[in-house]
Design a protein around this motif. Structure first.
Motif, PDB file in Angstrom:
ATOM      1  N   UNK A 128     -26.231  -7.169  12.486  1.00  0.00           N
ATOM      2  CA  UNK A 128     -26.684  -8.091  13.525  1.00  0.00           C
ATOM      3  C   UNK A 128     -27.646  -9.134  12.983  1.00  0.00           C
ATOM      4  N   UNK A 129     -28.349  -8.781  11.913  1.00  0.00           N
ATOM      5  CA  UNK A 129     -29.243  -9.733  11.241  1.00  0.00           C
ATOM      6  C   UNK A 129     -29.216  -9.431   9.755  1.00  0.00           C
ATOM      7  N   UNK A 130     -28.866 -10.389   8.919  1.00  0.00           N
ATOM      8  CA  UNK A 130     -28.835 -10.125   7.475  1.00  0.00           C
ATOM      9  C   UNK A 130     -30.245 -10.025   6.906  1.00  0.00           C
ATOM     10  N   UNK A 131     -30.372  -9.317   5.805  1.00  0.00           N
ATOM     11  CA  UNK A 131     -31.681  -9.158   5.177  1.00  0.00           C
ATOM     12  C   UNK A 131     -31.543  -8.715   3.740  1.00  0.00           C
ATOM     13  N   UNK A 132     -32.579  -8.067   3.232  1.00  0.00           N
ATOM     14  CA  UNK A 132     -32.626  -7.662   1.822  1.00  0.00           C
ATOM     15  C   UNK A 132     -31.536  -6.642   1.508  1.00  0.00           C
ATOM     16  N   UNK A 133     -31.260  -5.739   2.455  1.00  0.00           N
ATOM     17  CA  UNK A 133     -30.147  -4.796   2.307  1.00  0.00           C
ATOM     18  C   UNK A 133     -28.887  -5.518   2.781  1.00  0.00           C
ATOM     19  N   UNK A 134     -27.974  -5.800   1.882  1.00  0.00           N
ATOM     20  CA  UNK A 134     -26.829  -6.646   2.207  1.00  0.00           C
ATOM     21  C   UNK A 134     -25.688  -5.826   2.818  1.00  0.00           C
ATOM     22  N   UNK A 188     -24.532  -1.827   2.429  1.00  0.00           N
ATOM     23  CA  UNK A 188     -24.271  -0.932   3.558  1.00  0.00           C
ATOM     24  C   UNK A 188     -22.855  -0.365   3.479  1.00  0.00           C
ATOM     25  N   UNK A 189     -21.915  -1.205   3.063  1.00  0.00           N
ATOM     26  CA  UNK A 189     -20.526  -0.776   2.957  1.00  0.00           C
ATOM     27  C   UNK A 189     -20.320   0.345   1.964  1.00  0.00           C
ATOM     28  N   UNK A 190     -21.175   0.398   0.942  1.00  0.00           N
ATOM     29  CA  UNK A 190     -21.070   1.474  -0.039  1.00  0.00           C
ATOM     30  C   UNK A 190     -21.378   2.833   0.586  1.00  0.00           C
ATOM     31  N   UNK A 191     -22.152   2.824   1.673  1.00  0.00           N
ATOM     32  CA  UNK A 191     -22.514   4.063   2.358  1.00  0.00           C
ATOM     33  C   UNK A 191     -21.577   4.346   3.526  1.00  0.00           C
ATOM     34  N   UNK A 192     -21.269   3.301   4.295  1.00  0.00           N
ATOM     35  CA  UNK A 192     -20.543   3.487   5.554  1.00  0.00           C
ATOM     36  C   UNK A 192     -19.045   3.210   5.465  1.00  0.00           C
ATOM     37  N   UNK A 193     -18.614   2.623   4.366  1.00  0.00           N
ATOM     38  CA  UNK A 193     -17.220   2.186   4.297  1.00  0.00           C
ATOM     39  C   UNK A 193     -17.091   0.804   4.903  1.00  0.00           C
ATOM     40  N   UNK A 194     -16.377   0.705   5.997  1.00  0.00           N
ATOM     41  CA  UNK A 194     -16.183  -0.600   6.627  1.00  0.00           C
ATOM     42  C   UNK A 194     -17.436  -1.053   7.367  1.00  0.00           C
ATOM     43  N   UNK A 195     -17.850  -2.291   7.122  1.00  0.00           N
ATOM     44  CA  UNK A 195     -18.973  -2.924   7.807  1.00  0.00           C
ATOM     45  C   UNK A 195     -18.575  -4.360   8.089  1.00  0.00           C
ATOM     46  N   UNK A 196     -18.937  -4.868   9.256  1.00  0.00           N
ATOM     47  CA  UNK A 196     -18.651  -6.265   9.577  1.00  0.00           C
ATOM     48  C   UNK A 196     -19.931  -6.989   9.971  1.00  0.00           C
ATOM     49  N   UNK A 251     -27.154 -20.480  -3.331  1.00  0.00           N
ATOM     50  CA  UNK A 251     -25.740 -20.096  -3.527  1.00  0.00           C
ATOM     51  C   UNK A 251     -25.285 -19.118  -2.452  1.00  0.00           C
ATOM     52  N   UNK A 252     -23.977 -18.984  -2.294  1.00  0.00           N
ATOM     53  CA  UNK A 252     -23.421 -18.087  -1.280  1.00  0.00           C
ATOM     54  C   UNK A 252     -23.418 -16.643  -1.765  1.00  0.00           C
ATOM     55  N   UNK A 253     -23.496 -15.719  -0.784  1.00  0.00           N
ATOM     56  CA  UNK A 253     -23.296 -14.307  -1.091  1.00  0.00           C
ATOM     57  C   UNK A 253     -24.570 -13.516  -1.259  1.00  0.00           C
ATOM     58  N   UNK A 254     -24.490 -12.230  -0.896  1.00  0.00           N
ATOM     59  CA  UNK A 254     -25.583 -11.300  -1.134  1.00  0.00           C
ATOM     60  C   UNK A 254     -26.881 -11.698  -0.474  1.00  0.00           C
ATOM     61  N   UNK A 255     -27.983 -11.422  -1.161  1.00  0.00           N
ATOM     62  CA  UNK A 255     -29.314 -11.721  -0.636  1.00  0.00           C
ATOM     63  C   UNK A 255     -29.508 -13.214  -0.395  1.00  0.00           C
ATOM     64  N   UNK A 256     -28.888 -14.063  -1.224  1.00  0.00           N
ATOM     65  CA  UNK A 256     -29.015 -15.509  -1.021  1.00  0.00           C
ATOM     66  C   UNK A 256     -28.522 -15.919   0.360  1.00  0.00           C
ATOM     67  N   UNK A 257     -27.461 -15.291   0.848  1.00  0.00           N
ATOM     68  CA  UNK A 257     -26.957 -15.610   2.177  1.00  0.00           C
ATOM     69  C   UNK A 257     -27.944 -15.185   3.260  1.00  0.00           C
ATOM     70  N   UNK A 258     -28.669 -14.087   3.038  1.00  0.00           N
ATOM     71  CA  UNK A 258     -29.690 -13.654   3.994  1.00  0.00           C
ATOM     72  C   UNK A 258     -30.825 -14.669   4.061  1.00  0.00           C
ATOM     73  N   UNK A 259     -31.230 -15.179   2.911  1.00  0.00           N
ATOM     74  CA  UNK A 259     -32.274 -16.206   2.897  1.00  0.00           C
ATOM     75  C   UNK A 259     -31.772 -17.482   3.566  1.00  0.00           C
ATOM     76  N   UNK A 260     -30.519 -17.830   3.299  1.00  0.00           N
ATOM     77  CA  UNK A 260     -29.950 -19.020   3.934  1.00  0.00           C
ATOM     78  C   UNK A 260     -29.895 -18.878   5.451  1.00  0.00           C
ATOM     79  N   UNK A 261     -29.711 -17.676   5.959  1.00  0.00           N
ATOM     80  CA  UNK A 261     -29.765 -17.450   7.406  1.00  0.00           C
ATOM     81  C   UNK A 261     -31.086 -17.946   7.970  1.00  0.00           C
TER      82      UNK A 261
END
Length: 326
Positions: free
Chosen positions: A189-195, A199-207, A307-317
């Protein structure tokens, strides 16, 4: 009322104030939070009042130990514990079904509650010594840039709260990731430091959440303007665009500054620049302090695109919301 800044040795003063129904700004690893007893609706209303925050914008409940989740939810999904094992304490908030004991003031009227266990030792100590679970949104005036130092809090809330517990500069620098595990597919619901990838590595599918909140928001940061500096701000797609924006603003007498990221700094020469660092983690750590410095010293803010992706995308938010000028 003159707001007093407490030192790290004054944890008991902060804890006693919270136990007695007062508000205290506390440090966390993400940003400073304006804390009050989450289980008392009348105290939560004081938080909204001090911030000037809309009361339908939900708050996060901060806990000191994993089992505290049972104090706020009567039906905790297994996914919560999987995430907690990997990421708690830390900058992750998990949305779970609301328990009967949680006042609707905390949830913005909704039937879910957001829960997080901060890693900052002072935040944990205050929760433990007060005996309270703490609602603690960012300790700033609503819609303004979030605070990452005690001084930032003082600048916004002096005279509105009795104490600020000074724990130094926040390490992460942007708000926690918020993920809901009450949906069919866990949803960021809100991106942050944990991308989302982590999360997908723990839960499998994440959107990622897509769309617009019309009524009840399940998490903070989804429905209203946030992170806005007190002067006009613009996003630059690249260094050349930043220079053009700078020259135009300078020609209009706006006293511009560029919040510069990575190698772009080398291209700005003698232009006014505030350094965001060279990595996404640097930018996360510095973005709010840079926006506050910029609004204090300059009249027009230009922010480099990350740049796009990962933590950078959270900062861009955060940057996109800060430069929306709505």
């Amino acid at each position: 009322m003159e707001t007093k800044i407490l030192s790290a040795t004054d944890v008991d003063v902060a804890a006693e104030t919270l136990k007695n129904g007062g508000l205290v700004a506390i440090p966390t690893e993400t940003v400073y939070g304006l804390a009050g007893d989450a289980m008392r609706g009348e105290i939560v209303r004081k938080i909204y009042e001090a911030k000037g925050r809309p009361s339908d914008n939900p708050l996060i409940v901060h806990i000191a130990k994993i089992e505290d989740v049972f104090r706020v939810s009567d039906d905790v999904p297994e996914a919560f514990f999987a995430l907690a094992e990997k990421f708690m304490p830390g900058p992750l908030t998990v949305v779970v079904p609301k328990g009967k004991a949680v006042p609707y003031e905390v949830t913005g009227g909704g039937e879910t509650v957001a829960v997080r266990m901060p890693s900052h030792p002072l935040a944990r100590a205050v929760i433990e010594r007060s005996g309270c679970l703490l609602a603690a949104p960012s300790a700033n005036v609503s819609k303004h840039v979030s605070p990452t130092t005690a001084k930032h809090v003082y600048d916004d809330l002096n005279g509105k709260i009795p104490y600020i517990l000074d724990g130094g500069e926040c390490g992460v620098g942007i708000e926690s990731t918020v993920v809901s595990v009450v949906t069919d597919v866990p949803t960021v619901l809100r991106p942050g430091y944990i991308t989302a990838e982590m999360l997908g590595e723990v839960l499998g599918e994440v959107k990622n959440f897509e769309g617009k909140v019309i009524k009840t928001a399940p998490a903070p940061g989804m429905k209203y303007k946030h992170y806005a500096p007190r002067c006009e701000a613009a996003l630059a797609a690249n260094a050349s665009a930043a220079v053009r924006l700078y020259e135009a603003a300078n020609g209009d007498g706006k006293n511009p500054v560029i919040l510069a990221y990575g190698d772009n700094k080398k291209r700005y020469g003698s232009l006014n620049v505030i350094d965001l660092g060279d990595t996404p983690a640097d930018a996360a750590h510095r973005i709010y302090a840079a926006l506050r410095e910029a609004e204090d010293k300059f009249g027009y803010i230009i922010v480099d695109k990350l740049p796009d992706g990962g933590l950078a995308s959270s900062v861009m938010n955060r940057i996109l919301k800060a430069t929306a000028n709505e």
